[in-house]
Design a protein around this motif. Structure first.
Motif, PDB file in Angstrom:
ATOM      1  N   TYR A 232       1.332  -1.161  -0.218  1.00 41.92           N
ATOM      2  CA  TYR A 232      -0.149   0.076   0.177  1.00 41.92           C
ATOM      3  C   TYR A 232       0.431   1.055   0.473  1.00 41.92           C
ATOM      4  N   GLU A 233       0.062   2.223  -0.221  1.00 40.35           N
ATOM      5  CA  GLU A 233       1.330   3.728  -0.320  1.00 40.35           C
ATOM      6  C   GLU A 233      -0.184   4.694   0.629  1.00 40.35           C
ATOM      7  N   VAL A 234       1.100   5.856   0.851  1.00 44.70           N
ATOM      8  CA  VAL A 234       0.253   7.045   1.549  1.00 44.70           C
ATOM      9  C   VAL A 234       0.495   7.717   0.643  1.00 44.70           C
ATOM     10  N   ASN A 235      -1.128   8.146   0.200  1.00 44.78           N
ATOM     11  CA  ASN A 235      -1.517   9.484  -0.808  1.00 44.78           C
ATOM     12  C   ASN A 235      -1.384  10.943   0.097  1.00 44.78           C
ATOM     13  N   TRP A 236      -0.560  11.299   0.058  1.00 44.30           N
ATOM     14  CA  TRP A 236      -0.001  12.376   0.922  1.00 44.30           C
ATOM     15  C   TRP A 236      -0.806  13.975   0.118  1.00 44.30           C
ATOM     16  N   THR A 237      -1.148  13.218  -0.593  1.00 40.90           N
ATOM     17  CA  THR A 237      -1.439  14.854  -2.250  1.00 40.90           C
ATOM     18  C   THR A 237      -2.849  15.442  -1.416  1.00 40.90           C
ATOM     19  N   ALA A 238      -3.348  14.046  -0.690  1.00 43.34           N
ATOM     20  CA  ALA A 238      -4.824  13.739  -0.481  1.00 43.34           C
ATOM     21  C   ALA A 238      -5.132  14.254   0.510  1.00 43.34           C
ATOM     22  N   VAL A 239      -4.362  14.960   1.292  1.00 40.43           N
ATOM     23  CA  VAL A 239      -4.378  15.129   2.802  1.00 40.43           C
ATOM     24  C   VAL A 239      -5.548  15.893   3.078  1.00 40.43           C
ATOM     25  N   HIS A 240      -6.081  16.788   2.374  1.00 37.74           N
ATOM     26  CA  HIS A 240      -6.770  17.863   2.711  1.00 37.74           C
ATOM     27  C   HIS A 240      -7.921  18.058   2.226  1.00 37.74           C
ATOM     28  N   TYR A 241      -8.492  17.154   1.518  1.00 33.82           N
ATOM     29  CA  TYR A 241     -10.116  16.486   1.449  1.00 33.82           C
ATOM     30  C   TYR A 241     -10.536  16.271   3.187  1.00 33.82           C
ATOM     31  N   LEU A 242      -9.407  16.147   3.716  1.00 31.26           N
ATOM     32  CA  LEU A 242      -9.826  15.578   5.031  1.00 31.26           C
ATOM     33  C   LEU A 242     -10.822  16.409   5.922  1.00 31.26           C
ATOM     34  N   MET A 243     -10.264  17.256   6.030  1.00 36.96           N
ATOM     35  CA  MET A 243     -10.619  18.832   6.427  1.00 36.96           C
ATOM     36  C   MET A 243     -12.221  18.477   6.995  1.00 36.96           C
ATOM     37  N   THR A 244     -13.277  18.058   6.228  1.00 37.29           N
ATOM     38  CA  THR A 244     -14.904  17.807   6.697  1.00 37.29           C
ATOM     39  C   THR A 244     -15.262  16.575   6.632  1.00 37.29           C
ATOM     40  N   ASP A 245     -15.604  16.178   7.170  1.00 38.18           N
ATOM     41  CA  ASP A 245     -16.609  14.960   7.087  1.00 38.18           C
ATOM     42  C   ASP A 245     -17.840  15.270   6.408  1.00 38.18           C
ATOM     43  N   ASP A 246     -18.429  16.376   6.400  1.00 42.34           N
ATOM     44  CA  ASP A 246     -19.443  16.876   6.456  1.00 42.34           C
ATOM     45  C   ASP A 246     -19.008  17.445   4.233  1.00 42.34           C
ATOM     46  N   LEU A 247     -19.184  17.157   3.234  1.00 39.20           N
ATOM     47  CA  LEU A 247     -19.046  16.880   1.916  1.00 39.20           C
ATOM     48  C   LEU A 247     -20.025  17.158   1.577  1.00 39.20           C
ATOM     49  N   ASN A 248     -19.475  18.849   0.601  1.00 32.69           N
ATOM     50  CA  ASN A 248     -20.587  19.215   0.020  1.00 32.69           C
ATOM     51  C   ASN A 248     -20.835  20.012  -1.683  1.00 32.69           C
ATOM     52  N   GLY A 294      -5.483  10.084  -6.007  1.00 30.52           N
ATOM     53  CA  GLY A 294      -5.568  10.527  -4.310  1.00 30.52           C
ATOM     54  C   GLY A 294      -7.315  11.075  -4.758  1.00 30.52           C
ATOM     55  N   VAL A 295      -7.521  11.334  -5.440  1.00 32.79           N
ATOM     56  CA  VAL A 295      -8.938  11.854  -5.539  1.00 32.79           C
ATOM     57  C   VAL A 295      -9.424  10.618  -6.213  1.00 32.79           C
ATOM     58  N   GLN A 296      -9.410   9.821  -6.508  1.00 34.25           N
ATOM     59  CA  GLN A 296      -9.938   8.938  -6.556  1.00 34.25           C
ATOM     60  C   GLN A 296     -10.646   8.109  -5.826  1.00 34.25           C
ATOM     61  N   HIS A 297      -9.399   7.639  -5.023  1.00 36.46           N
ATOM     62  CA  HIS A 297      -9.828   6.882  -3.609  1.00 36.46           C
ATOM     63  C   HIS A 297     -10.302   7.656  -3.103  1.00 36.46           C
ATOM     64  N   PHE A 298     -10.220   9.311  -2.743  1.00 38.42           N
ATOM     65  CA  PHE A 298     -11.070   9.325  -1.140  1.00 38.42           C
ATOM     66  C   PHE A 298     -12.372   9.554  -1.755  1.00 38.42           C
ATOM     67  N   SER A 303     -20.998   9.899  -3.329  1.00 35.21           N
ATOM     68  CA  SER A 303     -21.947  10.816  -4.458  1.00 35.21           C
ATOM     69  C   SER A 303     -20.868  11.768  -5.148  1.00 35.21           C
ATOM     70  N   TYR A 304     -19.894  11.743  -4.460  1.00 38.60           N
ATOM     71  CA  TYR A 304     -19.011  12.947  -5.538  1.00 38.60           C
ATOM     72  C   TYR A 304     -18.216  11.800  -6.561  1.00 38.60           C
ATOM     73  N   CYS A 305     -18.219  10.857  -6.623  1.00 41.16           N
ATOM     74  CA  CYS A 305     -17.237   9.913  -7.314  1.00 41.16           C
ATOM     75  C   CYS A 305     -17.229  10.568  -9.158  1.00 41.16           C
ATOM     76  N   GLU A 306     -18.734  10.276  -9.306  1.00 44.12           N
ATOM     77  CA  GLU A 306     -18.392  10.891 -10.703  1.00 44.12           C
ATOM     78  C   GLU A 306     -18.624  12.332 -11.087  1.00 44.12           C
ATOM     79  N   LYS A 307     -18.421  13.335 -10.192  1.00 40.27           N
ATOM     80  CA  LYS A 307     -18.297  14.490 -10.199  1.00 40.27           C
ATOM     81  C   LYS A 307     -17.043  14.540 -10.381  1.00 40.27           C
ATOM     82  N   SER A 308     -15.446  13.940  -9.370  1.00 37.60           N
ATOM     83  CA  SER A 308     -14.612  14.290  -9.224  1.00 37.60           C
ATOM     84  C   SER A 308     -13.622  13.264 -10.475  1.00 37.60           C
TER      85      SER A 308
END
Length: 330
Positions: A232-248, A294-298, A303-308
């Motif tokens: 496995y690998e740590v995807n540090w590029t995606a860390v800021h996506y963790l800023m909220t649990d309430d995505l909109n 990083g984006v795809q995994h996160f 519900s934001y998979c297609e959008k991303s």
């Protein structure tokens, strides 16, 4: 053995008892990509790299963020951080927090000078920059300019999980005996082994067993390595996506525009285009792949998979990488 020396040895061994053995602890080993080449070609530029990650260490234990509650911004999982030349050893007892905080440390190290690669003065040599300083000459403030090289601060490494021992060893600093921490154990061996696999790109590898110890939040930025089975690998590029649990919608749009595209993808694309005729091109191509994955995994399973995914395709085309979409994306 003279009795005086014998007593010193006995006392030293008593202080270094293996009763301090810790099971299920982690060691992380990372080093700066390309550092030895930078030292040969431009020692001053290499020193800049060292200074840049030292800034990240200076921020430890300082309340520099308004969001101290946000786990990645803290550094309390770093029980030991030991620099050694262009390498850093970490010891931690809290795997999930460590993954998030390590990711922010690595992300922040790259971001320190990444604006130079986002808008390069010289597209063929994005490391070339013009530094400006204000100095007093004959009582007047004047602006001086000089050329410098800012190399991308990217790390490659590994994380080992198992037994770890932290001892204090004697050392000499400025002619005086002092002690310095020393980490050893199977977790150290494992961490170094993963780094020495020599994968291309700024990537931090770990085992599936370690991945399974992480909580659900940390797992959002750790995924199977895209070119090595079983790791496995740590995807540090995606860390800021963790800023909220309430995505909109609005928040996701900002993440994709700023954290994914402007702050990372543009810089990585410029670096790859500049160096794609050199042997180091693979590092920057896999950097692009890491950013996209990083984006795809996160967002996978949300519900934001297609959008991303649509945003990734759009931004890759905008950067002239349309022909790479099928390779860069999962």
């Amino acid at each position: 053995m003279p009795w005086e020396i014998n007593e010193i040895v006995v006392a030293f061994r008593a202080n270094q008892s293996l009763e301090t053995m810790a099971k299920n602890k982690l060691c992380c080993y990372i080093d700066i990509l390309g550092f030895s080449n930078f030292v040969k070609e431009d020692p001053r530029g290499a020193i800049y790299l060292m200074q840049n990650y030292q800034v990240q260490i200076d921020l430890i234990n300082q309340s520099t963020h308004e969001m101290d509650y946000f786990t990645p911004y803290r550094r309390d999982s770093f029980k030991y951080l030991i620099p050694f030349s262009d390498s850093i050893f970490f010891y931690s007892e809290t795997p999930s927090d460590f993954i998030m905080q390590l990711s922010d440390f690595v992300n922040g190290s790259f971001a320190f000078t990444s604006h130079a690669f986002t808008n390069p003065e010289d597209k063929l040599h994005p490391e070339n920059v013009t530094e400006k300083s204000i100095e007093l000459v004959d009582g007047k403030a004047i602006t001086l300019e000089h050329s410098a090289k800012w190399y991308p601060l990217l790390f490659r490494g590994g994380i080992g999980y198992g037994d770890a021992h932290v001892h204090q060893l004697n050392a000499i600093h400025d002619g005086k005996k002092q002690t310095t921490p020393f980490i050893f154990g199977n977790s150290v061996v494992e961490a170094v082994k993963y780094e020495q696999l020599g994968v291309k790109g700024p990537r931090i590898l770990c085992s599936k067993d370690f991945y399974e110890t992480l909580n659900s939040k940390a797992k959002l930025i750790v995924h199977p390595a895209f070119d090595i089975g079983g790791l496995y690998e740590v995807n540090w590029t995606a860390v800021h996506y963790l800023m909220t649990d309430d995505l909109n919608d609005g928040f996701v749009d900002k993440l994709l525009l700023n954290d994914f595209y402007l702050n990372q993808l543009v810089a990585a694309a410029n670096l790859w285009r500049a160096y794609n005729h050199l042997s180091i091109a693979g590092h920057y191509y896999n950097f692009l792949k890491l950013i996209v994955r990083g984006v795809q995994h996160f967002f996978h399973g949300t519900s934001y998979c297609e959008k991303s995914n649509d945003a990734i395709i759009s931004y890759l085309k905008k950067e002239g990488l349309g022909d790479k979409i099928h390779d860069l994306m999962i």
